[in-house]
Design an enzyme around this catalytic site. Structure first.
Site, mmCIF file in Angstrom:
data_model
loop_
_atom_site.group_PDB
_atom_site.id
_atom_site.type_symbol
_atom_site.label_atom_id
_atom_site.label_comp_id
_atom_site.label_asym_id
_atom_site.label_seq_id
_atom_site.Cartn_x
_atom_site.Cartn_y
_atom_site.Cartn_z
ATOM 1 N N THR A 72 0.835 -1.202 0.000
ATOM 2 C CA THR A 72 0.000 0.000 0.000
ATOM 3 C C THR A 72 0.870 1.253 0.000
ATOM 4 O OG1 THR A 72 -1.760 -1.163 1.176
ATOM 5 C CG2 THR A 72 -1.777 1.242 1.308
ATOM 6 N N SER A 199 5.410 -6.632 -2.060
ATOM 7 C CA SER A 199 5.073 -6.689 -0.632
ATOM 8 C C SER A 199 5.579 -7.998 -0.031
ATOM 9 C CB SER A 199 3.547 -6.590 -0.482
ATOM 10 O OG SER A 199 3.162 -6.783 0.851
ATOM 11 N N GLY A 200 6.139 -7.922 1.179
ATOM 12 C CA GLY A 200 6.769 -9.096 1.791
ATOM 13 C C GLY A 200 5.805 -10.178 2.260
ATOM 14 N N HIS A 201 4.646 -9.752 2.785
ATOM 15 C CA HIS A 201 3.806 -10.781 3.424
ATOM 16 C C HIS A 201 3.023 -11.634 2.417
ATOM 17 C CE1 HIS A 201 -0.368 -8.976 3.372
ATOM 18 N NE2 HIS A 201 0.322 -7.888 3.087
ATOM 19 N N THR A 237 13.022 4.952 10.735
ATOM 20 C CA THR A 237 13.898 3.814 11.025
ATOM 21 C C THR A 237 13.315 2.562 10.382
ATOM 22 O OG1 THR A 237 14.602 4.849 13.064
ATOM 23 C CG2 THR A 237 14.937 2.466 12.901
ATOM 24 N N CYS A 325 -20.731 -6.368 2.651
ATOM 25 C CA CYS A 325 -22.087 -6.187 3.157
ATOM 26 C C CYS A 325 -22.248 -4.728 3.569
ATOM 27 C CB CYS A 325 -22.306 -7.108 4.342
ATOM 28 S SG CYS A 325 -24.011 -7.175 4.829
HETATM 29 C C1 LIG Z 1 -2.666 -6.079 -5.864
HETATM 30 C C2 LIG Z 1 -2.408 -5.589 -4.476
HETATM 31 N N1 LIG Z 1 -1.837 -4.399 -4.297
HETATM 32 C C3 LIG Z 1 -1.550 -3.921 -3.086
HETATM 33 C C4 LIG Z 1 -1.867 -4.640 -1.953
HETATM 34 C C5 LIG Z 1 -1.533 -4.075 -0.601
HETATM 35 O O1 LIG Z 1 -0.413 -4.720 -0.058
HETATM 36 P P1 LIG Z 1 -0.124 -4.638 1.495
HETATM 37 O O2 LIG Z 1 -1.053 -5.578 2.177
HETATM 38 O O3 LIG Z 1 1.310 -5.027 1.641
HETATM 39 O O4 LIG Z 1 -0.361 -3.222 1.902
HETATM 40 C C6 LIG Z 1 -2.489 -5.883 -2.080
HETATM 41 C C7 LIG Z 1 -2.902 -6.660 -0.904
HETATM 42 O O5 LIG Z 1 -3.834 -7.425 -0.941
HETATM 43 C C8 LIG Z 1 -2.756 -6.374 -3.377
HETATM 44 O O6 LIG Z 1 -3.349 -7.558 -3.579
#
Ligand SMILES: Cc1ncc(COP(=O)(O)O)c(C=O)c1O
Length: 391
Positions: A72, A199-201, A237, A325
């Site tokens: 994000t 993104s790492g996770h 940091t 919803c």
């Molecule tokens: C296509 C896409 N962009 C951005 C993100 C956001 O990543 P993060 O969860 O690391 O903020 C996601 C998370 O689902 C994603 O699927």
């Protein structure tokens, strides 16, 4: 109760090698990487090693990487960073209707700051067509931002073609590769793209670390102002555990991505085929082939996705629904709506995304459970009775 995790596009389990790699940074390696004394030096080295490993995975130069807190933040940095830097040259941005909220809402914010944004449509398979992007580019366009792969449908976008035509028009190109990284090959060296988010996770790292690859020599504004970290492009940091974990996750992927992907694709294909063989009235959302190897999004006609999701959760199966919803009524996913999918069918849409740790037994259990829950919900569904009367 058996637990089956089929929501790897939401987040992924931490890889055991990542766990081992980050552990020392939760114990004695606590220094601030900006400190020049002994406590900081080892930590700085670990961050720079992670930068090398990440760069080796993408095929970019280590100094082209800006570490951030998430996908994000990287999307925000890419889009606002260019908008704030190049806003004098033009105030128009082209993106697609199916981007993640991290892109869509950043663009909406910029609309409030005097920018114009074109949200190009997708075709019925959920793919952004290069021609639509070409048609949207105007004289004052400064940036095209089109995702590499969609999080809900798994659709893989023709970013190479889109990047090429952006280049021909002299416009910068950003791609959100959060879902693509680790699932399809990415080679920065011959990709006509200027900024790339990861993104790492989502790749079996830990949460709270992401990054943006910025083509060498490109100028952009910072979004988080503070210290000189990340060469002044992102103050604060560093999240050492997150960055070290992400570096390890990418180095593991570099070793075994093709085996992992082959196995995940086999399981996903088996899962998908079994569902379509055994359950009538299903609609596949997304492109039949131009799709991430781990993702399948299906509308289960005559049932509500949320009800299906909750019933599957009770049976230990984790998946995801794109619908939300709002005030008691279900709203179909904006992504499926942008594809022109049937709004009623789309309320019964679920996304299943496979990954590390899934097995054939998981697939068998999930298919049986889904078949049973769909049958139960359809037996109670007014939609089924209406359809039967109409026939
Ligand atoms: C296509 C896409 N962009 C951005 C993100 C956001 O990543 P993060 O969860 O690391 O903020 C996601 C998370 O689902 C994603 O699927």
């Amino acid at each position: 109760m058996r637990k089956v995790y089929l929501d790897h596009n939401a987040t992924t389990p931490v890889h055991p090698e990542v766990r081992n790699a980050v552990a020392p940074f939760l114990f004695n390696l606590f220094g601030n990487p900006s400190s020049i004394h002994w406590a900081g030096r080892d930590v700085r080295k670990a961050i720079e090693d992670a930068r090398q490993e990440t760069a080796a995975f993408f095929g970019c130069q280590p100094l082209e990487i800006v570490f951030t807190s998430s996908g994000t933040e990287s999307d925000n940095l890419a889009i606002k960073g260019i908008a704030f830097r190049k806003g004098n040259a033009g105030k128009h941005i082209v993106t697609s209707a199916v981007e993640h909220p991290a892109v869509i809402n950043t663009c909406r914010f910029l609309e409030g700051q005097g920018f114009r944004v074109t949200y190009v449509p997708v075709n019925r398979h959920g793919i952004v067509e290069p021609e639509s992007v070409r048609a949207a580019i105007a004289k004052d366009t400064i940036l095209v931002s089109v995702m590499n792969a969609n999080n809900e449908t798994g659709c893989v976008m023709p970013i190479r073609e889109i990047g090429r035509l952006a280049r021909e028009a002299g416009v910068l190109m950003h791609t959100d590769a959060v879902q693509a990284a680790g699932k399809i090959p990415i080679d920065w060296k011959d990709l006509p793209v200027d900024l790339l988010t990861f993104s790492g996770h989502k790749v079996n790292g830990v949460k709270g670390a992401g990054g943006l690859i910025v083509r060498k020599g490109m100028e952009m504004a910072a979004v988080i102002h503070g210290g000189h970290q990340e060469r002044g492009r992102r103050g604060g940091t560093e999240n050492v555990v997150g960055i070290v974990g992400m570096g390890k996750a990418f180095s593991v992927l570099r070793e075994n991505m093709s085996d992992e992907v082959r196995e995940t694709r086999r399981l996903r294909d088996r899962f998908e085929k079994a569902l379509f063989d055994r359950i009538p009235d299903l609609v596949l959302n997304g492109h039949p082939t131009d799709r991430l190897p781990n993702t399948v999004n299906i509308s289960f006609r005559f049932v509500e996705g949320e009800a299906l999701l909750l019933n599957l959760d009770i049976l230990g199966i984790a998946c995801s629904s794109g619908s939300a919803c709002t005030s008691g009524s279900l709203e179909a996913s904006p992504i499926l709506m942008a594809m022109g999918a049937d709004p009623v069918d789309s309320q019964g849409a679920l996304r299943f995304s496979l990954g590390m740790g899934n097995t054939d037994e998981d697939v068998d259990y999930a298919v049986e459970s889904i078949e049973a829950v769909v049958a139960k919900l359809r037996a109670m569904s007014p939609l089924v009775r209406r359809e039967a009367k109409a026939r």
